[in-house]
Design a protein around this motif. Structure first.
Motif, PDB file in Angstrom:
ATOM      1  N   LEU A 197       0.835  -1.200   0.000  1.00 26.92           N
ATOM      2  CA  LEU A 197       0.000   0.000   0.000  1.00 26.92           C
ATOM      3  C   LEU A 197       0.869   1.250   0.000  1.00 26.92           C
ATOM      4  CD1 LEU A 197      -2.629  -1.146   2.647  1.00 26.92           C
ATOM      5  CD2 LEU A 197      -2.993  -0.909   0.183  1.00 26.92           C
ATOM      6  N   PHE A 198       1.916   1.235   0.793  1.00 25.00           N
ATOM      7  CA  PHE A 198       2.849   2.363   0.872  1.00 25.00           C
ATOM      8  C   PHE A 198       3.442   2.687  -0.505  1.00 25.00           C
ATOM      9  CE2 PHE A 198       7.370   3.579   1.398  1.00 25.00           C
ATOM     10  CZ  PHE A 198       7.200   4.829   1.978  1.00 25.00           C
ATOM     11  N   ASP A 199       3.814   1.642  -1.264  1.00 25.96           N
ATOM     12  CA  ASP A 199       4.379   1.854  -2.596  1.00 25.96           C
ATOM     13  C   ASP A 199       3.390   2.535  -3.533  1.00 25.96           C
ATOM     14  OD1 ASP A 199       6.830   0.762  -1.923  1.00 25.96           O
ATOM     15  OD2 ASP A 199       6.342  -1.225  -2.711  1.00 25.96           O
ATOM     16  N   LYS A 200       2.097   2.272  -3.335  1.00 29.31           N
ATOM     17  CA  LYS A 200       1.074   2.836  -4.215  1.00 29.31           C
ATOM     18  C   LYS A 200       0.492   4.148  -3.691  1.00 29.31           C
ATOM     19  CE  LYS A 200      -0.189  -1.531  -6.154  1.00 29.31           C
ATOM     20  NZ  LYS A 200      -0.308  -2.812  -5.727  1.00 29.31           N
ATOM     21  N   LEU A 201       0.388   4.266  -2.374  1.00 31.04           N
ATOM     22  CA  LEU A 201      -0.329   5.400  -1.793  1.00 31.04           C
ATOM     23  C   LEU A 201       0.532   6.341  -0.963  1.00 31.04           C
ATOM     24  CD1 LEU A 201      -3.428   3.373  -0.532  1.00 31.04           C
ATOM     25  CD2 LEU A 201      -3.235   4.687  -2.648  1.00 31.04           C
ATOM     26  N   GLY A 202       1.709   5.885  -0.570  1.00 27.42           N
ATOM     27  CA  GLY A 202       2.549   6.697   0.306  1.00 27.42           C
ATOM     28  C   GLY A 202       2.162   6.510   1.759  1.00 27.42           C
ATOM     29  N   GLY A 203       2.631   7.392   2.591  1.00 29.83           N
ATOM     30  CA  GLY A 203       2.378   7.317   4.025  1.00 29.83           C
ATOM     31  C   GLY A 203       3.681   7.426   4.784  1.00 29.83           C
ATOM     32  N   ARG A 204       3.578   7.489   6.086  1.00 32.48           N
ATOM     33  CA  ARG A 204       4.785   7.665   6.891  1.00 32.48           C
ATOM     34  C   ARG A 204       4.957   6.599   7.974  1.00 32.48           C
ATOM     35  NH1 ARG A 204       7.844  11.933   6.371  1.00 32.48           N
ATOM     36  NH2 ARG A 204       8.565  11.730   8.502  1.00 32.48           N
ATOM     37  N   PHE A 205       3.834   6.049   8.475  1.00 33.95           N
ATOM     38  CA  PHE A 205       3.978   5.135   9.604  1.00 33.95           C
ATOM     39  C   PHE A 205       2.804   4.170   9.709  1.00 33.95           C
ATOM     40  CE2 PHE A 205       1.597   8.693  11.238  1.00 33.95           C
ATOM     41  CZ  PHE A 205       0.664   8.134  12.098  1.00 33.95           C
ATOM     42  N   VAL A 206       3.009   3.139  10.530  1.00 35.32           N
ATOM     43  CA  VAL A 206       1.985   2.165  10.885  1.00 35.32           C
ATOM     44  C   VAL A 206       1.707   2.335  12.368  1.00 35.32           C
ATOM     45  CG1 VAL A 206       1.377  -0.279  10.987  1.00 35.32           C
ATOM     46  CG2 VAL A 206       2.922   0.543   9.202  1.00 35.32           C
ATOM     47  N   LEU A 207       0.464   2.238  12.745  1.00 36.22           N
ATOM     48  CA  LEU A 207       0.038   2.403  14.130  1.00 36.22           C
ATOM     49  C   LEU A 207      -0.629   1.127  14.619  1.00 36.22           C
ATOM     50  CD1 LEU A 207      -0.421   4.588  16.430  1.00 36.22           C
ATOM     51  CD2 LEU A 207      -2.680   4.916  15.408  1.00 36.22           C
ATOM     52  N   ILE A 208      -0.347   0.776  15.851  1.00 37.14           N
ATOM     53  CA  ILE A 208      -1.035  -0.325  16.533  1.00 37.14           C
ATOM     54  C   ILE A 208      -1.469   0.192  17.889  1.00 37.14           C
ATOM     55  CG2 ILE A 208      -0.696  -2.542  17.710  1.00 37.14           C
ATOM     56  CD1 ILE A 208       0.950  -3.493  15.450  1.00 37.14           C
ATOM     57  N   GLU A 209      -2.655  -0.193  18.296  1.00 36.43           N
ATOM     58  CA  GLU A 209      -3.151   0.147  19.625  1.00 36.43           C
ATOM     59  C   GLU A 209      -3.401  -1.155  20.370  1.00 36.43           C
ATOM     60  OE1 GLU A 209      -5.487   4.263  18.662  1.00 36.43           O
ATOM     61  OE2 GLU A 209      -6.601   2.407  18.330  1.00 36.43           O
ATOM     62  N   CYS A 210      -2.921  -1.213  21.602  1.00 34.01           N
ATOM     63  CA  CYS A 210      -3.113  -2.421  22.394  1.00 34.01           C
ATOM     64  C   CYS A 210      -3.279  -2.059  23.865  1.00 34.01           C
ATOM     65  CB  CYS A 210      -1.952  -3.397  22.208  1.00 34.01           C
ATOM     66  SG  CYS A 210      -0.366  -2.846  22.864  1.00 34.01           S
ATOM     67  N   GLU A 211      -3.718  -3.031  24.634  1.00 31.48           N
ATOM     68  CA  GLU A 211      -3.818  -2.828  26.082  1.00 31.48           C
ATOM     69  C   GLU A 211      -2.419  -2.618  26.649  1.00 31.48           C
ATOM     70  OE1 GLU A 211      -6.056  -5.842  28.125  1.00 31.48           O
ATOM     71  OE2 GLU A 211      -7.530  -5.929  26.498  1.00 31.48           O
ATOM     72  N   ASN A 212      -2.366  -1.889  27.741  1.00 35.47           N
ATOM     73  CA  ASN A 212      -1.086  -1.612  28.383  1.00 35.47           C
ATOM     74  C   ASN A 212      -0.653  -2.838  29.194  1.00 35.47           C
ATOM     75  OD1 ASN A 212       1.176  -0.560  29.527  1.00 35.47           O
ATOM     76  ND2 ASN A 212       0.168   1.157  30.521  1.00 35.47           N
ATOM     77  N   HIS A 213      -0.087  -3.793  28.484  1.00 37.52           N
ATOM     78  CA  HIS A 213       0.400  -5.023  29.106  1.00 37.52           C
ATOM     79  C   HIS A 213       1.786  -5.312  28.532  1.00 37.52           C
ATOM     80  CE1 HIS A 213       0.734  -9.234  30.244  1.00 37.52           C
ATOM     81  NE2 HIS A 213      -0.203  -8.979  31.129  1.00 37.52           N
ATOM     82  N   PRO A 214       2.777  -5.563  29.380  1.00 36.00           N
ATOM     83  CA  PRO A 214       4.155  -5.749  28.893  1.00 36.00           C
ATOM     84  C   PRO A 214       4.298  -6.799  27.801  1.00 36.00           C
ATOM     85  CG  PRO A 214       4.143  -5.596  31.281  1.00 36.00           C
ATOM     86  CD  PRO A 214       2.700  -5.636  30.846  1.00 36.00           C
ATOM     87  N   SER A 215       3.514  -7.885  27.854  1.00 36.00           N
ATOM     88  CA  SER A 215       3.673  -8.919  26.824  1.00 36.00           C
ATOM     89  C   SER A 215       3.166  -8.435  25.470  1.00 36.00           C
ATOM     90  CB  SER A 215       2.984 -10.221  27.234  1.00 36.00           C
ATOM     91  OG  SER A 215       1.591 -10.036  27.346  1.00 36.00           O
ATOM     92  N   PHE A 216       2.087  -7.645  25.445  1.00 31.98           N
ATOM     93  CA  PHE A 216       1.583  -7.099  24.181  1.00 31.98           C
ATOM     94  C   PHE A 216       2.577  -6.098  23.609  1.00 31.98           C
ATOM     95  CE2 PHE A 216      -2.969  -7.660  25.930  1.00 31.98           C
ATOM     96  CZ  PHE A 216      -2.982  -9.001  25.567  1.00 31.98           C
ATOM     97  N   ILE A 217       3.018  -5.186  24.447  1.00 34.18           N
ATOM     98  CA  ILE A 217       3.955  -4.148  23.997  1.00 34.18           C
ATOM     99  C   ILE A 217       5.257  -4.795  23.523  1.00 34.18           C
ATOM    100  CG2 ILE A 217       5.322  -2.159  24.733  1.00 34.18           C
ATOM    101  CD1 ILE A 217       2.915  -1.502  26.638  1.00 34.18           C
ATOM    102  N   GLY A 218       5.772  -5.737  24.284  1.00 31.49           N
ATOM    103  CA  GLY A 218       7.002  -6.433  23.911  1.00 31.49           C
ATOM    104  C   GLY A 218       6.869  -7.184  22.598  1.00 31.49           C
TER     105      GLY A 218
END
Length: 120
Positions: A77-98
């Motif tokens: 998608l980036f190659d066709k549309l551009g963009g700067r970053f990917v975002l993920i949202e998760c619960e504040n839990h060390p295993s998810f963040i890690g």
């Protein structure tokens, strides 16, 4: 999965665009990394909105493979549309963040969920 008449869903992910509003704790240098503008109040990026795999087929795909497949598609998608970053949202839990940090995601801020980004 030997039966050709059966379609098994091993895992899934969704990708969309999302606007995030930076809270006051996000530094100017981090805003610049994400948006190229140190005074930005908002940024728009690709959001991995859902990510999951079937408990019935864990031997066929790992969470790591699922994230890699998702990121590969985002790069297409980036190659066709551009963009700067990917975002993920998760619960504040060390295993998810890690887990996401292993894919070069970094915490940007905490809102209802922890928001992590990865530059493209």
């Amino acid at each position: 999965m030997a039966n050709d008449d059966v379609i098994a869903i091993l895992g899934y992910f969704t990708i969309t665009m999302k606007s995030i509003t930076f809270n006051d704790a996000v530094s100017k240098s981090l805003r610049k990394k994400v948006t190229s503008n140190k005074n930005a109040d908002q940024a728009i990026g690709y959001l991995i909105g859902q990510l999951g795999k079937s408990d019935d087929y864990t031997e066929y795909i790992s969470g790591q493979e699922l994230v890699k497949n998702c990121i590969e598609l985002i790069y297409e998608l980036f190659d066709k549309l551009g963009g700067r970053f990917v975002l993920i949202e998760c619960e504040n839990h060390p295993s998810f963040i890690g887990f996401y940090e292993r894919f070069d995601f970094k915490v940007i801020q905490e809102d209802v969920y922890v928001q992590l980004y990865r530059a493209l």
